[in-house]
Every structure is written in structure tokens, then in C-alpha cells.
Enzyme design. Structure first.
Site, short mmCIF file in Angstrom:
data_model
loop_
_atom_site.label_atom_id
_atom_site.label_comp_id
_atom_site.label_asym_id
_atom_site.label_seq_id
_atom_site.Cartn_x
_atom_site.Cartn_y
_atom_site.Cartn_z
N ASP A 247 0.83 -1.20 0.00
CA ASP A 247 0.00 0.00 0.00
C ASP A 247 0.87 1.26 0.00
O ASP A 247 1.88 1.33 0.71
CB ASP A 247 -0.90 -0.02 1.24
CG ASP A 247 -1.76 1.23 1.35
OD1 ASP A 247 -2.62 1.41 0.48
OD2 ASP A 247 -1.54 2.00 2.30
N GLU A 308 1.10 -0.72 -5.31
CA GLU A 308 0.16 0.35 -5.59
C GLU A 308 0.98 1.51 -6.15
O GLU A 308 1.38 2.42 -5.43
CB GLU A 308 -0.60 0.78 -4.34
CG GLU A 308 -1.68 1.81 -4.65
CD GLU A 308 -2.33 2.41 -3.41
OE1 GLU A 308 -3.44 2.96 -3.55
OE2 GLU A 308 -1.74 2.33 -2.32
#
Length: 584
Positions: A247, A308
Site C-alpha cells: 500500500d 500500488e
């Protein structure tokens, strides 16, 4: 091979007369079977030499909304485990779970207070172990969402860090004095509105948070932070996790001089803040050293790293693979994700970029932070056809697809109708310009029962009104449903060598309405023709210019009624129709 088989058979049966004819057929049958076995063995051997993730289909699950096993209105780990047979039936190889670690839930799990446990809302470590074990039985690996940029302000590390300036963990986070009394260290703003700095009166200093104030950024310039986080990765790998989705991986480092970001003209965002060029707190080069070292950890366990990675250019995206392929195996190409309209020229351009280098492309159409593809791309008239069209696109390309739960049944966004309905803090801050992410996080629609079979009690997030039409149970029994189209397409993807390993050959590149290409492997060609317009189209393919010789096509899958065998001199396509065929 088969010409040689004929010669062998002829030599064996020569002089045997009529009986030799029967024997010849038997011998040819044996030789043919032997040849098929050799081919299958060769394919299996080739697959075995490739990393497991190269042909895998990934499926993102938002655990809070997938399946509620204990009827408290929230999805949980046991609920996911109970649906593994469905995912296996669908054709999923790995599931990525958004964060299930203990958390105050300020950002629904992306504020982690303990990296080595499970939030009680979702279950226990024993439940996670069972999910991993049951997934393994079905050939489904478990990928965890690793929040590497920040923790919760309730994490023991941060509690220690803020306790005093002399605490050993003070430098695990980014603390600075203000420019002056009451003024933060610089002009950086939070993604979720307001300054990216929170003043702590006890220490008379500010700490940095790119996201919510309750999500302080870790200081990756401190080697102790890297060691601790890599230990977390090893802890989960030893427990059976197959990899991580990283993330906010582009956020790991900030300019140590805290230089102000330049502003973009006089633009204001949804929260009333000036829009900045985030050149001093995103994508700093130091993060690539971290990724290279984390990749070494991952390789110890045959794990995969998904990034990401929001990038604006192909050159930026390439950096995340590493100069020697030694960083992320699967950085997500959000430029493809962000096309945002049904356009043959636009998708053609993105695919060409992805095919211009050796890295494994990663294709996504929906996720937990962005509107569902059914809503984003639908025109209100051909939504089901468009859902099948998009599936036909990114499930036939070379690369790794990541499906978002419910995408395979045509789930749409169910956005809040009033500010009082909003649960996502983003929506509360940005209403009405930004309604938040609740709409793409609604409960999975399993059947026509109350709450779509997700739970026997009122779910945490409202079920979409169309659940009685779009649900797993109803669509499994409908051969023409979006669900069965996805399943058939995934089955084709898993078994057809050209779709597994074939090179991409672009066709009819000037056509503004139809995207056409071939996947070619070992002399076999699979044709994909996608009508990206709302009108009927008829096209003639320019195959000879690509060195492909074919007279006809055998339909493998189509989203509309069409003859099983087609004339490649003229292929008729319905509006938003998808046509996948073997060239002969």
C-alpha cells in the site's frame, strides 16, 4: 511429427494386407496419443519453470463486505473461507485481502495498530491459518495488504515515539519543529485534506502524516524501521502468506530538507486546499533500494510483491520493476486503469506501452478506492455487454489481471444518497464533490435472500438495490450471465497456450471503433476482436501483413450469438460485442 507417424505405421504393417489397415489405424492412434502426451508434458514442464504468479488470476476481496459468518453485519475471515469453493469454481488462483490487522478503523484497516495479528472484527490468527490452509487445498494463494508507509497512531511504536524526544523510537516517525509558532514545517497537504502535519503539544513538535492524522508516516530513513517491517514480512511468509500488495509504496520517502511543494496555478481540491506538485514527498529515488531489499526477502519464500504504483508515464512505471527485474514483480499500471472510457485508440496505446518492454503488465479495472467498472464504463443501455467486453480485454492480454470482488456478477456502485449516509471519512470531508468510497465497498451479492445473502442482519454498508438480478446464485444458473462469461473466459485463459504465453500482435491499428489483436504461440493464433462502440461493426482483418495465414476462425467464446465458425474476411460485431476465436 504426424508425417513421421505415418511412415512408422506404414513400415510396420507393410505386407499385412487387409489386416494391416486395422493395425495401421491402431498404431496411428497409439502414436497420436503418445504425441499429445509429449506436448502436454512439454507445456507442463514450461509452466513449472515459470514463477507461479505469471499465469495467476488475482481477486481482490474487501473482507468487511465479502461474507458474514457470524451475523454481526461485518464480513470476516471464516466467511471468506466458506466461499473458497466458489472462487475455485470461478477460476481464481490467488486472493488479495485488504488489511485485516488490528486497527482503530479510522481508515477501515489502513491504520494498523499491530502487524502480527488479526482484528477481532474479522476473527483470529487461527481463522487466518485455516483460510491459508484451505486455500492451499484448492490451489488458491493468500496475498496480504501490507501498509508499509504508515501505522496507526495507536500502534505501540508510535505511542513510544510520541512519549518523549529522547525515546529510542522517536526517530521511527517524522517529527519536526514548526516554521514558527503555530505554523507547520512546510506547505505539504494531506491526501485527505488539510495540512500533512499534526502538532503534538506534549512534545511541542509536529509529526508528518500523508493520510489521516491518525496515520503517522514511518521514517524509512531509519534502518531500524526497515528491519522491523521486513521482520513483519518474514513472519507472515512463514505463516503461509504468498505475498503482499504494498500500500502507498510510492510514499516511503520525503525530502529531508522538507522543501515546500510548488503549487499548481490557483487550483483548489475538494477539501479547499491548494493543489500541489508533490515532487518532494512522493517517488523519491531512495525507495527503490528498499524495494530491492524487500524483494530479496520475498524471494526467500517464493513470494510475490504487488505495488500500488500510481505513475504518470511508462518510464516511471518501469522503475518499479527494477533495472534488473529485482524490485516488484507486479507494479500496477494505473494508467490503463485510468483510461476511464470505452476507446479502442486509448486502450490500444496503453497496451502498446505495456508490450514495449519485458516486465509483466498488471491490469486492473476496479478496486476498493475507485468506482466499479460497471458504473464507470457503463452507458446505461449496454452495461452487461460492456462488462463482458472489458473482461474479454484484460483477461486475454499478456500480463496479470486483478479482479475486484463482485465484478464478475456486474455489481455497480451504490453511492451514499446523503451526507448522513456516508461512513468513509473521505466522503465526510469532501461531500458533495467527493462522496467517498462506500459505493464500491458494498456487500457481495450472493443470492436473492434479504441482504443478498451476505448476512442475516443489517450490513454495515447498504446492499445495492439490483441484487436480486445481479447475484451469484441467479447468474450461475443463467448460461448467458456475466458470471458464466467470466468463468468460461477464465477457463479459456488457463488452458489455451496462446493466451498463457503468446505474443501480442496488434491488428487494424487505425480502426477508431474496434480493437483487434492476436495472441500467437508455437504456430497457433487466438484472435480477439472487441467492438468498443455502441453500433454494429463489420471488419476485415489484415492478417497477411502480420505474417499470419488463416482462412477461417473457430469461435472459442463470444458475448453475442454468432456462428461457431467465421469468415475472417468479414467479422460482424454487435454493439460492444466481444469475439474470441482460434484461427485456422
Amino acid at each position: 511429427m504426424f508425417g513421421g507417424a505415418n511412415l512408422v505405421a506404414d513400415k510396420i504393417v507393410s505386407g499385412l494386407g487387409a489386416n494391416g489397415i486395422v493395425m495401421r489405424r491402431q498404431i496411428l492412434g497409439v502414436l497420436f496419443s503418445f504425441s499429445v502426451c509429449l506436448n502436454l508434458a512439454a507445456v507442463a514442464q514450461e509452466k513449472a519453470s515459470q514463477p507461479w504468479w505469471q499465469h495467476a488470476v488475482f481477486y481482490e476481496i474487501y473482507p468487511r463486505s465479502f461474507a458474514d459468518s457470524n451475523n454481526d453485519g461485518l464480513g470476516d475471515i471464516k466467511g471468506i473461507t466458506s466461499k473458497l469453493d466458489y472462487l475455485h469454481w470461478l477460476g481464481v488462483d490467488a486472493i488479495w485481502l485488504t488489511p485485516m490487522f488490528p486497527s482503530p478503523q479510522v481508515d477501515f484497516g489502513y491504520d494498523v495498530s499491530d502487524y502480527e495479528n488479526v482484528d477481532p472484527h474479522y476473527g483470529t490468527l487461527a481463522h487466518m491459518d485455516q483460510l491459508i490452509a484451505e486455500g492451499k487445498k484448492r490451489g488458491i494463494r493468500i496475498i496480504l495488504d501490507f501498509v508499509v508507509n504508515h501505522t496507526s497512531d495507536q500502534h505501540p511504536w508510535f505511542i513510544e515515539s510520541r512519549s518523549s524526544k529522547t525515546n529510542p523510537k522517536r526517530d521511527w516517525y517524522i517529527w519536526r519543529d514548526g516554521k514558527s509558532a503555530g505554523q507547520p514545517p512546510n506547505n505539504w497537504t494531506s491526501l485527505f485534506g488539510g495540512p500533512a502535519w499534526r502538532f503534538d503539544p506534549a512534545a511541542n513538535q509536529w509529526y508528518y502524516h500523508y493520510f489521516y492524522a491518525a496515520q503517522p508516516d514511518l521514517n524509512w530513513r531509519n534502518p531500524e524501521v526497515e528491519t522491523a517491517m521486513f521482520d513483519v514480512a518474514r513472519w507472515w511468509y512463514r505463516r503461509g502468506a504468498a505475498g503482499f500488495r504494498l500500500d502507498a509504496v510510492t510514499n516511503l520517502f520525503e525530502d529531508p530538507e522538507l522543501t515546500d511543494n510548488p503549487l499548481v496555478d490557483h487550483q483548489i481540491n475538494a477539501y479547499g486546499d491548494p493543489v500541489e506538485q508533490e515532487i518532494h514527498n512522493l517517488e523519491l529515488p531512495e525507495l527503490h533500494g528498499v524495494l530491492q531489499r524487500l524483494r530479496k526477502v520475498s524471494d526467500e519464500y517464493d513470494g510475490v510483491l504487488i505495488g500500488e504504483t500510481w505513475t504518470d508515464t511508462l518510464d516511471q512505471l518501469k522503475l518499479y520493476y527494477g533495472q534488473h527485474g529485482n524490485e516488484l514483480q507486479l507494479p500496477i499500471d494505473f494508467r490503463f486503469f485510468a483510461v476511464g472510457k470505452i476507446s479502442a485508440p486509448e486502450f490500444r496505446k496503453q497496451i502498446a506501452d505495456a508490450e514495449s518492454f519485458e516486465g509483466q503488465p498488471v491490469y486492473v479495472f476496479s478496486n476498493h478506492d475507485e468506482p466499479r467498472q460497471y458504473t464507470k464504463y457503463g452507458d446505461g443501455q449496454h452495461n452487461d455487454q460492456i462488462a463482458k467486453l472489458l473482461a474479454s480485454l484484460y483477461l486475454t492480454l499478456r500480463g496479470t489481471p486483478i479482479l475486484y470482488y463482485g465484478e464478475e456478477i456486474g455489481m455497480e456502485n451504490n453511492d451514499p444518497k446523503t451526507k448522513e449516509d456516508v461512513q468513509d471519512p473521505i466522503g465526510k470531508l469532501g461531500w458533495p464533490k467527493d462522496k467517498g468510497r462506500d459505493g464500491e465497498r458494498t456487500p457481495m451479492q450472493w443470492n436473492t435472500q434479504p441482504n443478498a445473502g451476505f448476512s442475516q442482519v443489517k450490513p454495515w454498508n447498504p446492499v445495492d438495490a439490483l441484487y436480486k438480478q445481479y447475484n451469484v446464485e441467479a447468474e450461475r444458473s443463467d448460461p448467458n450471465s456475466i458470471l458464466n462469461y467470466y468463468r468460461n473466459l477464465l477457463s479459456l485463459r488457463h488452458t489455451n497456450p496462446a493466451l498463457l504465453d503468446g505474443k501480442y500482435v496488434a491488428l487494424n491499428q487505425d480502426d477508431p471503433n474496434v480493437l483487434a489483436y492476436v495472441r500467437s504461440y508455437a504456430g497457433k493464433h487466438v484472435l480477439i476482436v472487441l467492438n468498443m462502440s455502441g453500433s454494429h461493426q463489420a471488419i476485415k482483418l489484415d492478417l497477411p501483413s502480420k505474417g499470419i495465414s488463416a482462412k477461417s476462425s473457430k469461435v472459442l467464446l463470444a458475448s453475442f450469438k454468432t456462428p461457431k465458425r467465421g469468415n475472417i474476411n468479414k467479422i460482424e460485431l454487435e454493439p460492444f460485442g466481444a469475439y474470441i476465436a482460434q484461427l485456422e
